[in-house]
Design a protein around this motif. Structure first.
Motif, PDB file in Angstrom:
ATOM      1  N   MET A   1       0.840  -1.162  -0.518  1.00  0.00           N
ATOM      2  CA  MET A   1       0.054  -0.037   0.067  1.00  0.00           C
ATOM      3  C   MET A   1       0.671   1.286   0.094  1.00  0.00           C
ATOM      4  SD  MET A   1      -2.778  -0.599  -0.797  1.00  0.00           S
ATOM      5  CE  MET A   1      -4.265   0.757  -0.048  1.00  0.00           C
ATOM      6  N   ARG A   2       2.062   0.954   0.401  1.00  0.00           N
ATOM      7  CA  ARG A   2       2.781   2.377   0.758  1.00  0.00           C
ATOM      8  C   ARG A   2       3.398   2.619  -0.742  1.00  0.00           C
ATOM      9  NH1 ARG A   2       4.855   1.257   5.085  1.00  0.00           N
ATOM     10  NH2 ARG A   2       7.088  -0.119   3.882  1.00  0.00           N
ATOM     11  N   THR A   3       3.700   1.387  -1.277  1.00  0.00           N
ATOM     12  CA  THR A   3       4.630   1.880  -2.737  1.00  0.00           C
ATOM     13  C   THR A   3       3.320   2.210  -3.115  1.00  0.00           C
ATOM     14  OG1 THR A   3       5.569  -0.451  -2.684  1.00  0.00           O
ATOM     15  CG2 THR A   3       5.567   0.085  -5.353  1.00  0.00           C
ATOM     16  N   ALA A   4       1.539   1.925  -3.054  1.00  0.00           N
ATOM     17  CA  ALA A   4       1.619   2.572  -4.333  1.00  0.00           C
ATOM     18  C   ALA A   4       0.982   4.013  -4.001  1.00  0.00           C
ATOM     19  CB  ALA A   4      -0.583   1.963  -3.992  1.00  0.00           C
ATOM     20  N   ASP A   5       0.588   3.817  -2.895  1.00  0.00           N
ATOM     21  CA  ASP A   5       0.752   5.552  -2.090  1.00  0.00           C
ATOM     22  C   ASP A   5       2.020   6.800  -2.951  1.00  0.00           C
ATOM     23  OD1 ASP A   5      -1.294   5.569  -0.987  1.00  0.00           O
ATOM     24  OD2 ASP A   5      -0.701   5.308   1.000  1.00  0.00           O
ATOM     25  N   ASP A   6       3.136   5.583  -2.779  1.00  0.00           N
ATOM     26  CA  ASP A   6       4.502   6.460  -3.355  1.00  0.00           C
ATOM     27  C   ASP A   6       4.244   6.265  -5.044  1.00  0.00           C
ATOM     28  OD1 ASP A   6       5.006   6.848  -1.112  1.00  0.00           O
ATOM     29  OD2 ASP A   6       6.996   5.000  -1.249  1.00  0.00           O
ATOM     30  N   ALA A   7       4.086   5.119  -5.661  1.00  0.00           N
ATOM     31  CA  ALA A   7       3.966   5.291  -7.187  1.00  0.00           C
ATOM     32  C   ALA A   7       2.521   5.907  -7.749  1.00  0.00           C
ATOM     33  CB  ALA A   7       3.443   4.311  -7.547  1.00  0.00           C
ATOM     34  N   LEU A   8       2.001   6.983  -6.875  1.00  0.00           N
ATOM     35  CA  LEU A   8       1.047   7.781  -7.274  1.00  0.00           C
ATOM     36  C   LEU A   8       0.986   9.055  -6.983  1.00  0.00           C
ATOM     37  CD1 LEU A   8      -2.493   6.199  -5.715  1.00  0.00           C
ATOM     38  CD2 LEU A   8      -2.022   6.737  -8.562  1.00  0.00           C
ATOM     39  N   SER A   9       2.744   9.246  -6.265  1.00  0.00           N
ATOM     40  CA  SER A   9       2.889  11.039  -5.761  1.00  0.00           C
ATOM     41  C   SER A   9       3.810  10.874  -6.759  1.00  0.00           C
ATOM     42  CB  SER A   9       3.738  10.203  -4.843  1.00  0.00           C
ATOM     43  OG  SER A   9       3.937  11.740  -4.160  1.00  0.00           O
ATOM     44  N   LEU A  10       4.800   9.656  -7.180  1.00  0.00           N
ATOM     45  CA  LEU A  10       5.605  10.034  -8.057  1.00  0.00           C
ATOM     46  C   LEU A  10       4.828  10.493  -9.066  1.00  0.00           C
ATOM     47  CD1 LEU A  10       7.704   7.434  -7.531  1.00  0.00           C
ATOM     48  CD2 LEU A  10       8.320   9.320  -7.366  1.00  0.00           C
ATOM     49  N   ALA A  11       3.640   9.513 -10.208  1.00  0.00           N
ATOM     50  CA  ALA A  11       2.688  10.029 -10.597  1.00  0.00           C
ATOM     51  C   ALA A  11       2.282  11.065 -11.362  1.00  0.00           C
ATOM     52  CB  ALA A  11       2.100   9.413 -11.479  1.00  0.00           C
ATOM     53  N   ARG A  12       2.423  11.867  -9.858  1.00  0.00           N
ATOM     54  CA  ARG A  12       1.940  12.830  -9.991  1.00  0.00           C
ATOM     55  C   ARG A  12       2.562  14.504 -10.062  1.00  0.00           C
ATOM     56  NH1 ARG A  12      -1.214  11.451  -5.794  1.00  0.00           N
ATOM     57  NH2 ARG A  12       0.165  12.390  -4.220  1.00  0.00           N
ATOM     58  N   ARG A  13       3.532  13.827  -9.674  1.00  0.00           N
ATOM     59  CA  ARG A  13       4.436  14.812 -10.063  1.00  0.00           C
ATOM     60  C   ARG A  13       5.049  14.734 -11.569  1.00  0.00           C
ATOM     61  NH1 ARG A  13       6.781  19.530  -9.745  1.00  0.00           N
ATOM     62  NH2 ARG A  13       9.585  19.575 -10.211  1.00  0.00           N
ATOM     63  N   GLN A  14       5.551  13.280 -11.289  1.00  0.00           N
ATOM     64  CA  GLN A  14       6.082  13.238 -13.264  1.00  0.00           C
ATOM     65  C   GLN A  14       4.572  14.423 -14.574  1.00  0.00           C
ATOM     66  OE1 GLN A  14       8.447  11.470 -15.626  1.00  0.00           O
ATOM     67  NE2 GLN A  14       7.958  13.115 -16.474  1.00  0.00           N
ATOM     68  N   SER A  15       3.539  14.332 -13.916  1.00  0.00           N
ATOM     69  CA  SER A  15       2.136  15.020 -14.171  1.00  0.00           C
ATOM     70  C   SER A  15       2.581  16.942 -14.610  1.00  0.00           C
ATOM     71  CB  SER A  15       0.983  15.064 -13.685  1.00  0.00           C
ATOM     72  OG  SER A  15      -0.196  15.457 -14.997  1.00  0.00           O
ATOM     73  N   GLU A  16       3.198  17.118 -13.130  1.00  0.00           N
ATOM     74  CA  GLU A  16       3.477  18.680 -12.746  1.00  0.00           C
ATOM     75  C   GLU A  16       5.005  18.812 -14.370  1.00  0.00           C
ATOM     76  OE1 GLU A  16       4.306  18.463  -9.111  1.00  0.00           O
ATOM     77  OE2 GLU A  16       2.575  19.029  -8.400  1.00  0.00           O
ATOM     78  N   ILE A  17       5.534  17.913 -14.130  1.00  0.00           N
ATOM     79  CA  ILE A  17       6.771  18.128 -14.389  1.00  0.00           C
ATOM     80  C   ILE A  17       6.363  18.050 -16.570  1.00  0.00           C
ATOM     81  CG2 ILE A  17       8.417  17.066 -15.849  1.00  0.00           C
ATOM     82  CD1 ILE A  17       9.704  16.046 -13.111  1.00  0.00           C
ATOM     83  N   ARG A  18       5.303  17.194 -16.986  1.00  0.00           N
ATOM     84  CA  ARG A  18       4.933  16.957 -17.828  1.00  0.00           C
ATOM     85  C   ARG A  18       4.071  18.222 -18.272  1.00  0.00           C
ATOM     86  NH1 ARG A  18      -0.470  13.939 -18.219  1.00  0.00           N
ATOM     87  NH2 ARG A  18      -1.165  15.684 -17.030  1.00  0.00           N
ATOM     88  N   GLU A  19       3.647  19.088 -17.958  1.00  0.00           N
ATOM     89  CA  GLU A  19       2.697  20.294 -17.867  1.00  0.00           C
ATOM     90  C   GLU A  19       3.552  21.305 -18.428  1.00  0.00           C
ATOM     91  OE1 GLU A  19      -0.169  20.925 -18.708  1.00  0.00           O
ATOM     92  OE2 GLU A  19       0.253  18.556 -18.537  1.00  0.00           O
ATOM     93  N   GLU A  20       5.324  21.745 -17.127  1.00  0.00           N
ATOM     94  CA  GLU A  20       6.958  22.646 -17.753  1.00  0.00           C
ATOM     95  C   GLU A  20       7.376  22.279 -18.870  1.00  0.00           C
ATOM     96  OE1 GLU A  20       8.570  21.815 -14.069  1.00  0.00           O
ATOM     97  OE2 GLU A  20       7.228  22.313 -12.667  1.00  0.00           O
ATOM     98  N   MET A  21       7.325  21.010 -19.385  1.00  0.00           N
ATOM     99  CA  MET A  21       7.398  20.370 -21.254  1.00  0.00           C
ATOM    100  C   MET A  21       7.214  21.144 -22.008  1.00  0.00           C
ATOM    101  SD  MET A  21       8.264  16.278 -20.293  1.00  0.00           S
ATOM    102  CE  MET A  21       9.475  15.808 -18.887  1.00  0.00           C
ATOM    103  N   ARG A  22       6.037  21.452 -21.860  1.00  0.00           N
ATOM    104  CA  ARG A  22       5.049  21.522 -22.789  1.00  0.00           C
ATOM    105  C   ARG A  22       5.379  23.537 -23.605  1.00  0.00           C
ATOM    106  NH1 ARG A  22       1.430  17.888 -23.732  1.00  0.00           N
ATOM    107  NH2 ARG A  22      -0.010  17.309 -21.645  1.00  0.00           N
ATOM    108  N   GLY A  23       6.031  23.204 -24.298  1.00  0.00           N
ATOM    109  CA  GLY A  23       6.356  25.014 -24.443  1.00  0.00           C
ATOM    110  C   GLY A  23       7.673  25.327 -24.210  1.00  0.00           C
TER     111      GLY A  23
END
Length: 456
Positions: free
Chosen positions: A152-174
């Motif tokens: 369950m801790r791994t699941a929470d960490d993976a979701l947290s990393l996915a959220r951070r990756q989503s933020e970086i992806r938005e910064e990549m645009r443009g």
């Protein structure tokens, strides 16, 4: 890595010794009970005294193994299990003292007193076996709960990393190429986070993650996606889109979280006795029961018990043999049983025939041999089902006539494109962990049901 491997080996050896010591206590209790019945019959007092002396020596050796097991459990951090073994060792010590008293009374011709003392020794040893079993189950339960929490801790960490990756992806645009290159450090930190997550899970589950090939493979896919994103961010050729790679990493991390949650839920079901064991697992358990009966018969044979004492033992073993026969009969009707090596219905009939032979109250070498043959046939049947899943046998077929059909383009569903998009990281972040878990599970089931052949 070497230290982890050593620790895993030590823990595996500890668990094996735990089971062996528990089995030894159970067998010693059975032998003492048989001897107590024989003493009450007041036959061959000298032989019974010698047999009691031998069992007392075995009990003393068992105490030593329990003490060693107790120390190793404390060293491995299993304090509660160690305390349970200590209680069992105290019960075994009490049983040994009563065995010695029974031996002395038998030597003095005090058969009634010796029989009563031996009976109390058998009950104490049975208590020691139960305490060992409870301690072993407690340790297994605690390990399962720890592994479930780690997943369950791994699941929470993976979701947290996915959220951070989503933020970086938005910064990549443009962003310019220089800006992308400067952001590679952030992406590298995500990769390091997945690597740490994998190591922590491996440690917390004591190497059990290796047995879950799907979860381990998904962890590797997430790392690969992040590495590809880093390389795309530093490439000036523009052949690979960093944003597309980031999207892939987000999907892999979300999938990793789903698989970790599913693994934790499966462990929870197993702890509640809802594991839904397949035919091969049930056959393995029945083979173990048959093996125990076979061992018990082998132990009773050389003891030269009087008829009454032997009849009591035979009634108990007959009951166990009938239980095996009944369970085999029910298992033969379950789906998948027809794939086993040998007819399970025939095995059930053989188990019942052995039970009927035991009903005569005599234990012959032929009965023991039939038990042994049934034991091996059960093992073979269970292993044949396991090999069906991963068969390396080569098979050849002669090709026949075929018609050439039109090649059609693949649909989005056939290509694995999900029909219902999972909420993005920002939306999931607004939810509590419990609700977030339900949402992810809902979308997983929804997409699975929308897939060809899926079920709602």
């Amino acid at each position: 890595r070497l230290e982890e491997a050593i620790e895993q080996f030590q823990r595996a050896a500890l668990e094996q010794d735990f089971r062996a010591t528990t089995t030894e206590a159970e067998e010693l209790a059975q032998q003492e009970q048989a001897l107590a019945d024989a003493m009450e019959a007041e036959d061959q007092p000298e032989l019974r005294a010698q047999q009691q002396e031998q069992l007392a020596q075995q009990a003393e050796e068992l105490e030593g193994r329990m003490e060693d097991l107790e120390e190793r459990l404390f060293e491995m951090g299993e304090a509660e299990a160690a305390e349970g073994v200590q209680e069992a060792r105290e019960s075994a010590a009490q049983a040994r003292q009563e065995m010695q008293q029974a031996m002395q009374q038998a030597q003095q011709g005090q058969n009634d007193e010796a029989g009563q003392e031996a009976q109390e020794a058998a009950e104490q040893m049975q208590q020691a076996a139960r305490e060992m079993q409870e301690a072993m189950q407690q340790m297994a339960q605690e390990q399962m709960e720890a592994q479930q929490e780690a997943l369950m801790r791994t699941a929470d960490d993976a979701l947290s990393l996915a959220r951070r990756q989503s933020e970086i992806r938005e910064e990549m645009r443009g962003a310019s190429q220089d800006q992308l290159a400067a952001m590679r450090a952030q992406e590298a930190s995500l990769l390091a986070g997945v690597q740490n997550m994998a190591e922590n899970l491996q440690l917390a589950t004591e190497g059990a993650m290796g047995a879950n090939r799907d979860l381990s493979a998904q962890m590797g896919l997430a790392m690969e996606s992040l590495q590809n994103t880093i390389e795309a961010m530093g490439s000036r050729r523009g052949a690979t889109s960093p944003t597309a790679q980031a999207e892939q990493a987000i999907g892999d991390l979300n999938q990793l979280a789903l698989m970790a949650i599913a693994g934790a839920e499966q462990m929870g079901q197993q702890s509640q006795g809802q594991s839904g064991e397949d035919v091969s697992e049930q056959l393995e358990q029945l083979a173990q029961q048959q093996g125990d009966l076979m061992n018990q018969s082998s132990q009773m044979m050389p003891m030269q018990l009087p008829q009454e004492a032997m009849s009591q033992q035979m009634q108990q073993m007959q009951s166990g043999q009938e239980s095996v026969a009944s369970d085999l009969g029910e298992l033969a009707d379950e789906p998948g049983s027809e794939e086993s090596l040998g007819d399970l219905q025939q095995l059930a009939q053989e188990a019942q025939a052995i039970a009927e032979a035991m009903a005569e109250g005599r234990l012959t070498p032929d009965v023991v041999q039939r038990q042994e043959r049934l034991f091996h046939r059960l093992l073979d049947a269970g292993r044949s089902l396991e090999r069906e899943e991963f068969s390396e046998e080569r098979e050849s077929e002669e090709p026949g006539d075929f018609e050439r059909g039109d090649v059609l383009s693949l649909t989005a569903e056939q290509m694995g494109v999900i029909r219902f998009e999972v909420p993005n990281g920002a939306e999931l972040q607004q939810l509590s962990p419990a609700v977030r878990q339900l949402v992810l599970q809902y979308f997983e089931r929804l997409n699975r049901s929308a897939a060809p052949g899926g079920t709602r």
